[in-house]
Design an enzyme around this catalytic site. Structure first.
Site, short mmCIF file in Angstrom:
data_model
loop_
_atom_site.label_atom_id
_atom_site.label_comp_id
_atom_site.label_asym_id
_atom_site.label_seq_id
_atom_site.Cartn_x
_atom_site.Cartn_y
_atom_site.Cartn_z
CE LYS B 91 -0.42 1.35 4.70
NZ LYS B 91 -0.88 1.15 6.07
NE ARG B 235 -10.04 1.77 5.38
CZ ARG B 235 -10.62 2.87 5.56
NH1 ARG B 235 -11.63 3.36 4.49
NH2 ARG B 235 -10.23 3.69 6.69
CB ALA B 354 -5.28 -2.54 11.23
CD GLU B 355 -4.15 0.56 6.90
OE1 GLU B 355 -4.65 1.81 6.41
OE2 GLU B 355 -3.12 0.27 6.89
N GLY B 356 -8.34 2.01 9.89
CA GLY B 356 -9.85 2.55 10.41
C GLY B 356 -10.83 1.22 10.94
#
Lengths: 257, 372, 321
Positions: B91, B235, B354-356
């Site tokens: 990413k 995501r 994680a990641e929101g």
């Protein structure tokens, strides 16, 4: 060094079945993969190339679908590939196959070393390597478990016979067939996979080779398969031991003596 | 079949082989030891896995995001940690490709086949809300001087190059690239997390780290957009990792229920087992469909942030539930360290955060729907 | 010009006669049906293998004597055999499917431009055609192969497929074959190290504990090794396990590996594919343990235990004295 590696494509599964109606092998729907032993030969070739420079050329005889295996070999790092492919080669036994491969190796030209896997996992039993060696008048080392380049044109390889281990020294050009124990084949890498699609697969038919047409394919094959069948088993009288392991072992030991 | 498909298929085949031989056998050890064993990352690097998505011009293999995501799914079946380590790297690479200037990319990207890159947003003051960013970048001549503290970084401590979301002196958001070897750069503490035990999640502390102008990713003021983009990219890949985890749970449950018998009946013939196995299998397909749609949209230039949020939101909840169902099928064995399902629950649980968080996913998905 | 004889290549390494060659002499006599059985032996002047070979009753021994056979290469052996088989071609020429046999036979085949079947499991005559039976594609498939037009009909046969039998008062003619040893300048055996412990071969072990995919675990390997040590036997594996780090090709039983002649064989977690079972058909007592009650291996077994391998091994360790 110019190294040629013989590659064969084999069915992914080792449980090919027979069609009870036609009595032929049922091969459709089974994925073809590179003969696992051939990967050891490719690895050996790549190591020698890394050491001495030169190129690694894969060579196979078979239908167009064999490009899958050649692609796999190039994704390991081989430089190019030759596929000898035509209906005229169909039905070849080991002698006709060995003859065709030997002629292709002559056509490639100036080959220093020819490597094969010790045998294919499906049908043949390691005959092609020695046949090619004989037809090219190259010396051979079979079932090599170490291979080292001793000088520019000498290879020393170790092979294990049933009661002795031999160190065999051959002058190049030569044929070497390798055992699985020789090395651990490297993985394909993502970059090599991409590059394998940019490398060349040359396809040759019988017309591209300087060959005697009577020595290829079915007509060039002295052996014929007369029957393919499922083996009949003689069933043994089997004593089923009790479920409890301790009881099972006591019963076994009492009956064995 | 197209050449791209052939290439992707070869990649997946190669990844499966590598996973089966090198990663899956270490899955339990990685969980138990809380780290990757010596030499494993080197093997991953030597096999060229860091360069799957990196463009050819920088020495990478240049596979598209669909292939990369599918590769991570297969890796996650063997070991979810390694898949997440690669997710963090991939990413980050995406942000260089999209926002990096030529000078920066030529300087850094060729090393991305050997060095892990990471993206850092979160700070001790709270979550991934960018408004509260305290890290400051101050312009001094042709350089930027960065000071701040970033935590909860995927691969923090392991990665060598970090994208750092910062505020400039006039409160504009911007992302800068720092290298672990720069003066003023320090690693902080590693989190002691309950799952994904191989992945280091850690802290970096920047004390007046000086970077040249070319280390600005994108433009001044583009920081939040880059952050959002990095989230969406992450995501999609997390959806793939969650599919792999669910598949791992499925495979464990299936093989156990074939072998294990209740009286004389194999477990899989019992309706109570069938209900669970079907649920797990359906969850796997659903998560897979979501992440693949996200990846496909991304490579064809269509919006993918919402479906990426769905892949992670749905994928994480259903992977936790699926692993829990697998645990129930295995009974007491499932609750023990002898079988992988208990750590699959812990692994999957990480991705509800994680990641929101799930809550943030739901907020974003709702906003996207309202805006339609 | 052809003759109607069956020739058997007698392999000698060091001063040891390969037992398979003797097994093939016996088999050749059984299927000869009037044909003469001829043993062809490249040897040194010191070997004098004729005395031993004679006991198995070939009609004739063709002895190729040269001291350079001590360290002859494949090329030199194939060349010598070609000189004595080319002009007056035998009906059939049998080789042991040993490493050496499998290396020389195809070279000779290419010289003679005839057919060769590798790793055969049975041979018999239908009229003048030697039917060569071999397994193919691993599981479940056998094929019959013939070589209708070319002579000799060449075949390599797996070790221990047949039993060698001595005969009394054989009338064996011994002939010194005429040939010239042609030294090959491009290949050389530079060292030969005898494998000292030749009893450490699976083929000859009295007790074999065999592990398959279904028994593969660190625990089971250790238990099997302990049990083998206790019983004075060896551990062998089916082909899939040769891919694991703990085992190599030398441990493999079945096609491409060992043919057992054990008194007792214990199969653990082996399903019983044909490529495996061909290697165990000469084992005297076979015990098999498998979790699957329908595993084909039970058809080849004297004793069947349906259950867990580790439990069974532990029970054996406890009860075997």
């Amino acid at each position: 060094m110019k190294i040629v590696v013989g590659v064969k494509q084999v069915p992914e599964t080792d449980s090919v079945k027979i069609d009870p109606k036609t009595n032929n092998l049922v091969r459709s729907g089974i994925q073809g993969i590179i003969n696992p032993f051939d990967k050891n030969a490719i690895e050996a070739a790549l190591q020698l190339r890394d050491q001495a420079g030169g190129e690694v050329i894969l060579l196979s005889m078979g239908p167009d679908s064999y490009t899958t295996s050649l692609r796999d070999g190039m994704a390991m790092g081989a430089d190019s590939a030759v596929l000898v492919s035509s209906r005229a080669f169909g039905g070849a036994d080991t002698l006709a196959t060995g003859y065709t491969l030997a002629k292709a190796i002559e056509a490639i030209g100036d080959v220093d070393l020819v490597l094969f896997g010790r045998q294919s996992v499906d049908a043949d039993t390691g005959q092609v390597g020695p046949i090619v060696a004989e037809l090219l008048n190259f010396p051979q080392v079979t079932f090599a478990e170490t291979v080292s380049l001793e000088s520019e044109n000498t290879i020393v390889a170790k092979r294990q016979l049933d009661s002795a281990v031999q160190d065999v020294q051959v002058t190049l050009p030569a044929v070497v067939t390798v055992r699985k124990e020789l090395n651990t084949p490297r993985y394909e890498t993502p970059l090599n996979i991409k590059e394998s699609f940019e490398k060349q697969i040359t396809t040759w038919t019988e017309n591209d080779l300087n060959i005697d047409f009577s020595k290829i394919g079915q007509s060039g094959s002295p052996t014929k398969v007369t029957k393919v069948y499922e083996p009949t088993k003689e069933l043994k009288q089997t004593t089923v031991l009790p479920v409890d392991p301790t009881e099972a072992v006591s019963e076994l030991l009492s009956k064995l003596d | 079949m197209s050449i791209t498909n052939d290439q992707n298929q070869m990649l997946i085949q190669m990844i499966k082989e590598f996973t089966t031989n090198e990663l899956a056998p270490l899955d339990m050890t990685i969980d138990a030891n809380g780290d990757y064993p010596d030499g494993l990352l080197q093997k991953v690097i030597d096999t060229g896995l860091l360069g799957i998505t990196l463009p050819r011009e920088y020495g990478g293999a240049g596979f598209d995001y669909v292939a990369a995501a599918e590769a991570l799914e297969k890796i996650a079946v063997g070991n979810a940690s390694m898949a997440v380590t690669l997710e963090g790297h991939f990413k980050t690479i995406e942000q260089f490709i999209k926002y990096g200037n030529k000078e920066l990319n030529e300087k850094y990207l060729p090393s991305a086949v050997k060095r892990i890159f990471a993206f850092s947003m979160t700070e001790p003051s709270g979550g991934s809300n960018p408004k509260g960013i305290a890290t400051r970048a101050i312009k001094q001549g042709h350089n930027w001087v960065i000071t701040g503290d970033k935590i909860m970084i995927t691969n923090g401590g392991l990665a060598e190059v970090y994208c750092v979301l910062s505020k400039t002196q006039d409160d504009q958001m911007a992302v800068f690239v720092v290298d672990k070897d720069m003066p003023g750069f320090k690693f902080g503490k590693r989190e002691d997390f309950i799952g994904l035990k191989g992945v280091p999640v850690g802290e970096i502390v920047l004390n007046h780290v000086v970077v040249p102008e070319s280390h600005l990713l994108g433009t001044i003021g583009e920081g939040l957009e880059i952050g959002d983009n990095a989230h969406a990219d992450a995501r999609v890949l997390m959806g793939a990792v969650l599919t792999g985890i669910t598949d791992h749970a499925l495979q464990t449950a299936v093989s156990y229920s074939k072998e294990r018998k209740a009286l004389d009946t194999p477990l899989y013939q019992l309706q109570v087992t069938q209900e669970k196995i079907a649920d797990i299998a359906i969850a796997k397909q659903n998560t897979q469909a979501l992440y693949q749609k996200g990846a496909q949209n991304k490579i064809t230039g269509r919006p993918y942030a919402e479906v990426a949020a769905m892949a992670k939101s749905y994928g994480s909840r259903s992977a936790v539930a699926a692993s829990d169902k697998a645990l129930q099928i295995l009974g007491g064995y499932g609750y023990s360290h002898e079988y992988p399902v208990e750590h699959l629950i812990r692994d999957a649980r990480a991705m509800e955060l994680a990641e929101g968080t799930i809550e943030k996913m739901n907020f974003e998905i709702t906003n996207a729907e309202i805006a339609k | 010009m052809d003759n109607n004889e069956i020739w058997v290549y007698v392999e000698i390494t060091g001063s040891k006669i390969e037992p398979t060659s003797l097994q093939l002499i016996t088999k050749a006599k059984q299927i000869a049906d009037g044909r003469k059985v001829v043993a062809v032996v490249p040897e040194t002047s010191k070997t004098q293998a004729e005395t031993i070979i004679k006991e198995y009753g070939p009609d004739r021994i063709e002895s190729l004597v040269d001291d350079q056979f001590d360290e002859a290469t494949d090329e030199e052996l194939a060349d010598a055999l070609f000189q004595v088989t080319d002009q007056n071609r035998p009906n059939s020429l049998l080789f042991p499917a040993t490493i050496l046999g499998r290396s020389i036979a195809p070279r000779l085949q290419a010289k003679l431009q005839t057919g060769l079947t590798g790793d055969s499991l049975d041979i018999y005559y239908e009229n003048d055609l030697l039917v060569q039976v071999k397994p193919t594609y691993g599981d479940n498939v056998m094929c019959d192969i013939v070589c209708p037009d070319k002579r000799p009909q060449m075949v390599t046969v797996r070790p221990n497929t047949f039993r060698a039998k001595k005969v009394n008062n054989s009338q064996t003619e011994i002939v010194q074959a005429e040939f010239t040893f042609h030294k090959n300048k491009n290949s050389k055996i530079i060292a030969t190290d005898p494998i000292i412990n030749s009893s450490s071969k699976l083929d000859d072990a009295k007790v074999v504990i065999a592990l398959g995919r279904g028994a593969y675990s660190e625990k089971n390997i250790k238990l099997a090794q302990k049990l083998a040590a206790k019983l004075g036997g060896m551990v062998g594996v089916s082909r899939p396990l040769t891919d694991e780090a703990e085992f190599s090709h030398d441990d493999q039983i079945g096609i491409g590996g060992a043919s057992l002649s054990a008194d007792l064989l214990i199969n653990l977690g082996i399903s019983g594919a044909v490529q495996y079972t061909v290697g165990i058909k000469n084992a005297k007592k076979i015990v098999s343990v498998n979790i699957d009650k329908d595993a084909p291996i039970f058809d080849d077994s004297d004793f069947a235990y349906v259950g867990d391998v580790t439990d069974f091994l532990n029970a054996l360790m406890n009860q075997v004295k």
